[in-house]
Design a protein around this motif. Sequence first.
Motif, short mmCIF file in Angstrom:
data_model
loop_
_atom_site.label_atom_id
_atom_site.label_comp_id
_atom_site.label_asym_id
_atom_site.label_seq_id
_atom_site.Cartn_x
_atom_site.Cartn_y
_atom_site.Cartn_z
N UNK A 1 0.79 -1.23 0.00
CA UNK A 1 0.00 0.00 0.00
C UNK A 1 0.82 1.29 0.00
N UNK A 2 1.85 1.43 0.85
CA UNK A 2 2.51 2.73 0.97
C UNK A 2 3.03 3.27 -0.36
N UNK A 3 3.47 2.38 -1.24
CA UNK A 3 4.10 2.89 -2.46
C UNK A 3 3.06 3.56 -3.36
N UNK A 4 1.81 3.10 -3.29
CA UNK A 4 0.78 3.77 -4.10
C UNK A 4 0.49 5.16 -3.55
N UNK A 5 0.44 5.26 -2.24
CA UNK A 5 0.28 6.59 -1.63
C UNK A 5 1.43 7.50 -2.02
N UNK A 6 2.65 6.92 -2.02
CA UNK A 6 3.82 7.74 -2.33
C UNK A 6 3.78 8.25 -3.76
N UNK A 7 3.45 7.35 -4.70
CA UNK A 7 3.39 7.78 -6.10
C UNK A 7 2.29 8.82 -6.29
N UNK A 8 1.17 8.64 -5.59
CA UNK A 8 0.04 9.56 -5.72
C UNK A 8 0.45 10.96 -5.26
N UNK A 9 1.09 11.04 -4.10
CA UNK A 9 1.37 12.36 -3.55
C UNK A 9 2.63 12.99 -4.15
N UNK A 10 3.56 12.15 -4.60
CA UNK A 10 4.75 12.70 -5.23
C UNK A 10 4.37 13.46 -6.50
N UNK A 11 3.32 12.97 -7.17
CA UNK A 11 2.93 13.60 -8.43
C UNK A 11 2.60 15.08 -8.24
N UNK A 12 2.01 15.42 -7.09
CA UNK A 12 1.68 16.83 -6.85
C UNK A 12 2.95 17.68 -6.76
N UNK A 13 3.97 17.11 -6.13
CA UNK A 13 5.23 17.85 -6.02
C UNK A 13 5.86 18.00 -7.40
#
Lengths: 205, 390
Positions: free
Chosen positions: B149-161
């Motif tokens: 799970x964490x990696x999907x959250x990471x990819x999701x939020x990194x995109x905003x940066x």
Amino acid sequence: MASLADALGDALVSSEVQPGVDVWVRVDAGAWVETAQTLQGQCGMAYFNFLSAIDWQPSPFGRDMDAVIDREDDGEPAAPADLEWGITGGEQRFQLLARVHDPVGHLGVHVKCDLEGDPPEADTWTVVYPGADWHEREAWEMFGINFRGHPNLAHLYLPSEFEGHPLRKDYPLLARRVKPWPGIVDVELMPGQDDAEDGEDGDDS
Amino acid sequence: MTAPTQTRQMAYIAGQASDARVNVELETEGMTLNIGPQHPATHGTLRIIVRLDGERVISAEPVMGYMHRGYEKLTEVRTYPQVTTLINRIDWLGSFANEVPFILAAERLMEIEAPPRAQWIRTALFELSRIANVVLFLGDMGVQLGAITPVFYAFRDREFVLNQIEAVTGGRFHPNFDRIGGLKDDLPKGWVDETRGVLGRIRSFCDEMENLVSGNEIFQARTRSIGVIPADMGLAYGLSGANIRASGVDWDLRRDGGVGLVHDQLDWKVWTHPDGDSFARYWVRLQEVREACGMVEQILDGIPSGPVMAKVPRIIKVPAGEAYVETENPLGIMGYYVVSKGDLVPYRVKIRSASFNNVSIVPWVLRGVYVPDVISILASLYFILGDIDR
């Protein structure tokens, strides 16, 4: 710097300090390992930053390393240029360059050392800083510097059957031999442009 | 009178035999295990040859060079502005941060200083690349240990940066935005407010990670007291960044280096952890993302007005000399030793990249650990192959 000079003693050949910026020392090749021991033991330079080398013999292929056939003056290869050294001077073609750091006092020192012989030889730093292991392997394969006493002087990046030392200045950049690089054009002025419009601090160096 | 001697001898032989039997029963077979070059834990193509005795690692030897691109040679035939295109690709997750030390080294040789506004925006982008880089690590650390799970959250939020970086520079991964003497362009309209919103998302991502991963029993069991690196070993191997701060060394170039960026004008804290294990390295990075969010927020409040470019000649010739500038990049200390001979191109550039030193400790730290811990240690050391091979 004075304490550094005291600690290094006779091994110190020359030094340069840019106040508030950086410190360079050049030491005798025979005292290369003792220098590391002194810096680590007495000067608190516990942090090993990097180790590499510089080849001061300019490239016989010229700056752009293009194939001779593509250059206008495709005559005799130019005579080897005189060696010019940088900060703290030098005597030999190959110079070792290392940096160690004091993580408490926040002071770093560049250590340089002239290497004699062909291939150039130096003593290994791995006995003092184990982190020098890979850096010396890299310097060995890229510059052909032989480190006496290194536990495993094997190729790091290049395939084991590779011949030559790519970061030596006389090693041609093979891609440029095949096809000259068009990107060099980018830095020439466009027609009608005048460098003088950049003002008084324009380029005349 | 030979009986006692014989008895003793028989006992000795029996003892030998029983020892031998025990040896035979517990003998483990040596095995060579090849990890990589294609493995999710290697962030690129790193191969590690591990010799095993049962489940225990006897020796580990990393094999690099699958991604060696010869940047140190190529910089010798590129002009100074062209070099930034190359060095963007060293640590491809935090590209902008790669450009900064090289540009600062060239500026030091040319005795140019970027205008204050450029320095502030530089620092903002520098910290945004740190967020983009380390956020992916936080997710990736979970996936290495089996938590998807964490990696999907990471990819999701990194995109905003990345979107914010792209809005300024035009490139998601390779901005090529830093110039000798300043920046290519100014900030676009509305960027400051949007970035504030993004930082809010990243903060809640950090809280999510703390709830999801940090307290997880399995995660703790797989990382606590695994891969302990003592401070003196870390220093002698040249570890840097969160890896050395997780071993209790309170040293951060953003605070202690003092070159060119405006970290000294911001209010923030250097996080350290005394344990030196995989968990400490993960934990320090998590705190650093939060600190970076705070730093960017302060920068957004305080960007001075003015030009973003100093006056520089159109054709950049760097005066002869040598300069070494290092900064605290997402992966650790990155420095460029630039030797100039007063030409259009550098004479020699030594690229001191963080991951090269960070990974050089791998043979030492993997000796004696169990096979599953290899992955958790590699993941927690956090390297990017482009940053090792250059």
